[in-house]
Design a protein around this motif. Structure first.
Motif, PDB file in Angstrom:
ATOM      1  N   ILE A 131      42.529  32.169  37.897  1.00  0.00           N
ATOM      2  CA  ILE A 131      42.581  30.984  38.770  1.00  0.00           C
ATOM      3  C   ILE A 131      42.525  29.718  37.919  1.00  0.00           C
ATOM      4  CG2 ILE A 131      41.344  29.684  40.549  1.00  0.00           C
ATOM      5  CD1 ILE A 131      40.397  32.361  41.730  1.00  0.00           C
ATOM      6  N   GLY A 132      41.596  29.702  36.960  1.00  0.00           N
ATOM      7  CA  GLY A 132      41.468  28.531  36.086  1.00  0.00           C
ATOM      8  C   GLY A 132      42.741  28.277  35.291  1.00  0.00           C
ATOM      9  N   ILE A 133      43.317  29.329  34.743  1.00  0.00           N
ATOM     10  CA  ILE A 133      44.529  29.178  33.931  1.00  0.00           C
ATOM     11  C   ILE A 133      45.706  28.736  34.814  1.00  0.00           C
ATOM     12  CG2 ILE A 133      46.249  30.432  32.554  1.00  0.00           C
ATOM     13  CD1 ILE A 133      43.936  32.035  31.321  1.00  0.00           C
ATOM     14  N   ALA A 134      45.811  29.292  36.015  1.00  0.00           N
ATOM     15  CA  ALA A 134      46.884  28.876  36.938  1.00  0.00           C
ATOM     16  C   ALA A 134      46.770  27.379  37.233  1.00  0.00           C
ATOM     17  CB  ALA A 134      46.829  29.691  38.227  1.00  0.00           C
ATOM     18  N   ASN A 135      45.541  26.897  37.441  1.00  0.00           N
ATOM     19  CA  ASN A 135      45.347  25.466  37.691  1.00  0.00           C
ATOM     20  C   ASN A 135      45.824  24.636  36.495  1.00  0.00           C
ATOM     21  OD1 ASN A 135      44.239  26.026  40.156  1.00  0.00           O
ATOM     22  ND2 ASN A 135      42.130  25.504  39.610  1.00  0.00           N
ATOM     23  N   PRO A 168      45.524  41.880  31.645  1.00  0.00           N
ATOM     24  CA  PRO A 168      46.466  42.256  32.724  1.00  0.00           C
ATOM     25  C   PRO A 168      46.036  41.700  34.081  1.00  0.00           C
ATOM     26  CG  PRO A 168      45.751  44.196  31.477  1.00  0.00           C
ATOM     27  CD  PRO A 168      44.922  43.061  30.997  1.00  0.00           C
ATOM     28  N   ILE A 169      44.731  41.686  34.326  1.00  0.00           N
ATOM     29  CA  ILE A 169      44.224  41.187  35.615  1.00  0.00           C
ATOM     30  C   ILE A 169      44.391  39.669  35.684  1.00  0.00           C
ATOM     31  CG2 ILE A 169      42.199  41.090  37.126  1.00  0.00           C
ATOM     32  CD1 ILE A 169      41.152  43.542  35.394  1.00  0.00           C
ATOM     33  N   THR A 170      44.067  39.006  34.581  1.00  0.00           N
ATOM     34  CA  THR A 170      44.216  37.546  34.518  1.00  0.00           C
ATOM     35  C   THR A 170      45.675  37.153  34.721  1.00  0.00           C
ATOM     36  OG1 THR A 170      42.300  37.304  33.064  1.00  0.00           O
ATOM     37  CG2 THR A 170      43.911  35.528  33.017  1.00  0.00           C
ATOM     38  N   LEU A 171      46.568  37.842  34.040  1.00  0.00           N
ATOM     39  CA  LEU A 171      47.995  37.527  34.139  1.00  0.00           C
ATOM     40  C   LEU A 171      48.505  37.705  35.567  1.00  0.00           C
ATOM     41  CD1 LEU A 171      50.546  36.717  32.544  1.00  0.00           C
ATOM     42  CD2 LEU A 171      50.997  39.169  32.236  1.00  0.00           C
ATOM     43  N   ALA A 172      48.066  38.786  36.223  1.00  0.00           N
ATOM     44  CA  ALA A 172      48.494  39.031  37.606  1.00  0.00           C
ATOM     45  C   ALA A 172      48.024  37.888  38.507  1.00  0.00           C
ATOM     46  CB  ALA A 172      47.941  40.368  38.102  1.00  0.00           C
TER      47      ALA A 172
END
Lengths: 324, 324
Positions: free
Chosen positions: A246-250, A275-279
């Motif tokens: 979520i943080g990286i997407a922001n 993998p979870i972060t990327l998804a």
């Protein structure tokens, strides 16, 4: 060559670094904060001078000294305003003191910015002009490089990635806010959340591994338990990865950077987190921007502190050159 | 003087703007998208040439033309990649076409960036080097100025403030994500959320004001009902202000800017939103950074589109000068 000084609360590490990121003449000394300001700085200066002497003896030319320290740094004057590692230091003009004793320009910045300078200078961000660095340690730190330069902010305090709200009604953070990224993606938050789950009655093999002593739980132990398939430990690690996403997407939607670099102790669990972060990033960020932004584990390893500190000097001298 | 062209889906507005932000020789024409690319551009060029002629007759020197358009713009080539206002346009090289017909340099950027250029050039951000602009309209747009320059991002798409996740399990956004700022702080989200509440059985005077026709609800009507004390309308407006505060706190902790500027239609409710937003910012952002960052309503009013478009040209010419 630049001299890098990784000023830690326990140990201070000094080395000479070339533009390929190789470290020479590594020296480490116990910082011994309790010896008092003058003595602490005196010991560090001696060590720096010794590294300079050895490097020059071999014919290398030193261009500057960079010092990375936790805390709030006034980079314009190279002053340590406050630092968690040096609770008794306040407004210490480190640059000024050092330049009186060392025949080269000295530059000071905080450890998160040093990390970014290191990765940009000789690490995974070498050919990248825009990147955001995130360190998953006791806290979650950050630094933002845009157009090849570090964005320090109006008060020199930009890059507090760890204090984005990612869950408005979430856990209370040390900063006083609720639901900061730091409350879900720091190494200490992993420990805190598994303790909360244990206290609410959940079982986990983590408790066997610390012989029932909750105070001995570390994020590494939780990660190991997750690797072994412990359901609660896996749940906590997955939650960590989701919030990191979520943080990286922001960051991606806001800044459209080329690269996101993730370091700090918890990045050792990268194979599990990534993998979870990327998804989660793909679920939340604009598709075209998420495709642009590489998400990588930090590359500099144990020497990151020294290399990053040397990078402060390398980049600061370039900035001076720009200004002229 | 710079010529500003506010290219809208319904109307296109053209004017000559001086460096005090005064607009001269305003002309407006229906855009008539359905006339086809060549005809639409031909009509706009005629209008621009007419404004240039009038300005030059009075002895003013024109330096460039700026065009602001909704959509994805490739600023390097001045190409409209796609635009919601011109569904049939794809990869239209607007700068190239215009410069063949107009004897001045032409620059194109999106409307959110134009808004920021306008406020930086002659508005509330005039003497400010770092600011984030947020527009609360149908969507929530944004633009980021750091070190006096607009940060466009690696793909030219930075500044998507509206697509920060502020509620991980929140309402679905048009972008496909859940809980974006846009889902809580846009004018259309105000309408959407009051409709959802009405459908779940809540009562509100808003329904009397639209004679029971939900399709007639606008954010202005909700704001008016809130001013009159309607509990549901107040609740929705307060929620809007709280989420805006979360978004602004995130921007402050990340970027440590001098100024946050809020514009767009919903900013007309600023007197109601601001105290709640400010309280939320103070609750969540680092105290010292929150103290630095001024939070202000946009200042340019009805002419913001034209002034901002002219600002694109003013700033782009400066960038060219920097590059030389």
């Amino acid at each position: 060559m630049f001299i890098g000084v990784d000023l830690g609360g326990t140990n201070t590490r000094v080395g000479a670094v070339n533009s390929s990121g190789q470290v020479f003449h590594r020296l480490s000394l116990p910082t011994r904060v309790n010896l008092g300001l003058e003595e602490v700085i005196g010991r560090i200066v001696s060590t720096i001078l010794s590294v300079i002497e050895q490097s020059e003896k071999e014919g290398y030319q030193i261009k500057g000294v960079g010092i990375g320290s936790a805390g709030i740094i006034d980079i314009r004057t190279g002053t340590v305003v406050t630092s968690p590692n040096f609770p008794e230091w306040s407004q210490v003009p480190l640059k000024l003191i050092m330049e009186n004793k060392i025949p080269y320009p000295v530059f000071v910045d905080n450890d998160a910015n040093a990390f970014a300078y290191g990765e940009k200078w000789v690490g995974v961000g070498k050919n990248v002009q825009s990147m955001v660095c995130i360190t998953l340690g006791t806290g979650v730190g950050g630094a933002i490089i845009l157009g090849g330069r570090l964005w320090h902010g109006f008060d020199g305090m930009a890059g507090e990635v760890g204090h984005m709200t990612v869950q408005p009604n979430g856990l209370r953070c040390n900063c006083g806010n609720y639901g900061c990224l730091e409350s879900y993606a720091s190494a200490s938050s992993v420990v805190r959340r598994i303790k909360l789950a244990i206290q609410s009655g959940r079982t986990t093999i983590v408790m066997d591994q610390v012989n029932g002593d909750q105070d001995k739980i570390t994020s590494t132990i939780v990660y190991q338990a997750a690797l072994e398939g412990d359901p609660l430990a896996k749940e906590i690690m997955e939650e960590t990865a989701v919030y990191l996403g979520i943080g990286i997407a922001n960051l991606i939607n806001l800044l459209n950077p080329e690269l996101i670099v993730v370091g700090g102790g918890l990045a050792n669990a990268w194979d599990m987190l990534y993998p979870i972060t990327l998804a989660e990033v793909r679920r939340r960020a604009f598709a075209s921007l998420a495709q642009t932004a590489q998400i990588r584990k930090a590359s500099l390893g144990d020497d990151a502190g020294i290399i990053g500190a040397a990078g402060i000097a390398s980049f600061s001298l370039k900035e001076v050159a720009y200004a002229i």
